[in-house]
Design an enzyme around this catalytic site. Structure first.
Site, PDB file in Angstrom:
ATOM      1  N   GLU A 344     -19.221 -25.712   9.982  1.00  0.00           N
ATOM      2  CA  GLU A 344     -19.860 -24.435  10.323  1.00  0.00           C
ATOM      3  C   GLU A 344     -19.796 -24.161  11.829  1.00  0.00           C
ATOM      4  OE1 GLU A 344     -20.642 -22.290   8.118  1.00  0.00           O
ATOM      5  OE2 GLU A 344     -20.397 -23.615   6.401  1.00  0.00           O
ATOM      6  N   HIS A 436     -11.254 -19.966   0.811  1.00  0.00           N
ATOM      7  CA  HIS A 436     -11.736 -21.326   0.532  1.00  0.00           C
ATOM      8  C   HIS A 436     -10.765 -22.119  -0.339  1.00  0.00           C
ATOM      9  CE1 HIS A 436     -15.664 -19.615   1.856  1.00  0.00           C
ATOM     10  NE2 HIS A 436     -15.737 -20.800   2.426  1.00  0.00           N
TER      11      HIS A 436
END
Ligand SMILES: [Ca+2]
Ligand SMILES: [Ca+2]
Ligand SMILES: [Zn+2]
Length: 530
Positions: A344, A436
């Site tokens: 992140e 993803h």
């Protein structure tokens, strides 16, 4: 450093390759030469020119615009259509990012990157470029016709008040779909109003919307929300409201402060520290200075997080974690994984370096770089589960209800592609799925570069984590914001060669031969199914 003979050979070789490309316009594969490699797209347009280790394309003292002027015509372009957008210091040199324009208006994502050594000589040029040849840029709609629409759209998406978001003034731009599709540009551009929105706190997220400058219709919406996974829950405890930014006065644990009684607080604190140490130690990159944010009455840059949070639209307890440009928000238990936190925070790094757009192939590479630097941190931090059985797994320290979400050594374990031609390559229209899933190709490349192995007909000797990290970091700083795997096909080998030239990280020409095999094994030279 160079002999006279070396110089003569070098320039001879550059000319020879240029002639070869002109005579063979359909060539898609790199043309190998002793001193320079030229890459072309499937339409025969030059996309990259890279000097061999220890060589330069052009001597100079750092004037990147002069370098571009000398080479722009090789790319079929005029240097006057480029403006310097960003200059980034790299170990052993500089990356200069040029933005392409047509009629004085930027072509979105169309960029040329010049990589210079530390004396200012040119090592490589590569770009994702448009054939746009517009003579003027006169919109049919005024800025006022689209003002406010993007702010409303992102507020609705995040289920927050529009006042929690800030909208920038609409800017004219050209949209060339080929830039984003990874296909050769035909110059078929559309004039758009680009409107960017930023969050003002940890609530919500921003993005960018392109509106057709004649019809006003939405052409493209790019959300800057990054999430690691999705799940729906039915409990209901505490929600983060639009005023819930983590300020120092409210913090459960602050820099140098006492350990908290809440495990998630300490996980976030320790793993923020681990990722910071990783970037500082390996790349001299200060995470707090570069991606930290300030808050009201707390005007110091900090890496900020809210743990055990609930966010409207995600259920409570929230089974998720995300970076929104200001900080991180974790559902209960989601701060417990060092690779996820590294992932992140690396989205923040990407935002401030390559700026990879979170859509199509550039979005997949954005996701992959987060997995790569997240896992590189995990593998070297001595924290969490570092046993051999979970090497290259993403999320092994997440709550058992989620568990491992991706494998970088074998993406197909989770039905993600490990090469461009894989049947797992996702061609659907769900952007979150696209980025993803298709990140698997970059992830496999990182695994092969570090650990080596035989894959898809190539037998690769691994470079180890430290050397591979330098190559991926240089790629992070030299990719265009619209990069495709085809661009990585040139940038990874070029990065290796520039590092050899700069004498950084102990990289050798033999290592670069392994990098060539990595991009070949993962088929980055191929155009993915659409
Ligand atoms: Ca670890
Ligand atoms: Ca891991
Ligand atoms: Zn992500």
């Amino acid at each position: 450093m160079h002999t006279r003979l070396g110089l003569v050979l070098r320039f001879t070789s550059v000319l020879a390759v240029a002639v070869l490309v002109a005579a063979n316009p359909a060539a898609a594969d790199p043309k190998a030469g002793d001193d320079v490699t030229t890459y072309s797209d499937s339409a025969g347009r030059v996309t990259a020119i890279v000097a061999a280790p220890g060589k330069t394309l052009r001597t100079g003292t750092g004037d990147a615009t002069a370098h571009l002027k000398a080479y722009a015509r090789r790319f079929g372009l005029n240097a006057k259509h480029f403006v310097v957008e960003r200059v980034t210091a790299l170990p052993g040199g500089t990356a200069v990012r040029f933005q392409q324009q047509a009629a004085g208006v930027p072509v979105l994502g169309a960029q040329m990157i010049a990589v210079l050594d530390d004396s200012g000589s040119l090592l490589s040029l590569h770009g994702n470029l448009s054939a746009a040849a517009a003579k003027d840029a006169k919109p049919g709609k005024k800025a006022g016709d689209v003002r406010g629409l993007a702010q409303q759209a992102f507020a609705a998406e995040a289920q927050i008040a529009a006042a929690a978001l800030e909208e920038a003034e609409p800017q004219l731009a050209w949209f060339d779909p080929a830039i984003w599709a990874g296909t050769p540009s035909k110059g078929q551009v559309r004039l758009v109003w680009s409107v960017k929105v930023e969050p003002t706190s940890l609530a919500g997220w921003g993005g960018e919307i392109l509106f057709d400058a004649f019809s006003g219709a939405e052409v493209l919406k790019l959300s800057h929300k990054h999430e690691i996974s999705r799940a729906i829950c039915d409990a209901n405890t505490t929600y983060v409201s639009s005023s819930s930014i983590c300020l120092a006065k409210n913090a459960s644990r602050i820099e140098g402060g006492a350990v908290s009684t809440v495990a998630d607080v300490n996980y976030a604190y320790d793993y923020f520290g681990a990722t910071s140490t990783y970037y500082q130690t390996n790349f001299g990159y200060d995470l707090t200075a570069n991606i930290g944010s300030t808050g009201k009455g707390d005007n110091v840059k900090r890496l900020r997080a809210i743990v055990r949070a609930c966010v409207a639209g995600y259920g409570c307890p929230m089974q998720n974690a995300f970076w929104n440009g200001k900080g991180m928000t974790f559902g209960p238990g989601f701060a417990s994984a060092d690779d996820v936190i590294g992932h992140e925070l690396s989205h923040g790094v990407t935002e401030h370096t390559s700026g990879l757009t979170y859509s199509s192939q550039s979005g997949a590479i954005n996701e992959s770089l987060s997995d790569i630097f997240g896992e590189f941190t995990d593998l070297t931090d001595g924290l969490g589960n570092d046993s051999a059985g979970v090497r290259w797994d993403m999320g092994e320290d997440l709550p058992a209800s989620i568990g491992v979400i991706r494998s970088m050594s074998d993406p197909t374990r989770f039905s993600d592609p490990d090469k461009v031609s894989s049947s797992y390559w996702y061609t659907g229209t769900n952007n979150s799925a696209y980025v993803h899933i298709n990140s698997g190709v970059g992830n496999k490349a990182a695994f092969l570069m570090v650990d080596g192995g035989t894959f898809n007909g190539q037998t690769i000797t691994g470079l180890g984590l430290a050397k591979a990290a330098q190559i991926w970091w240089r790629a992070q700083n030299t990719l265009t914001s619209s990069a495709t795997y085809n661009e990585l096909n040139t940038v990874l080998p070029a990065s290796c060669r520039a590092l050899v030239t700069a004498g950084i990280g102990g990289l050798t020409s033999a290592d670069c031969t392994q990098v060539d095999k990595v991009v070949l094994a993962t088929e980055m030279h191929l155009t993915p199914a659409a």
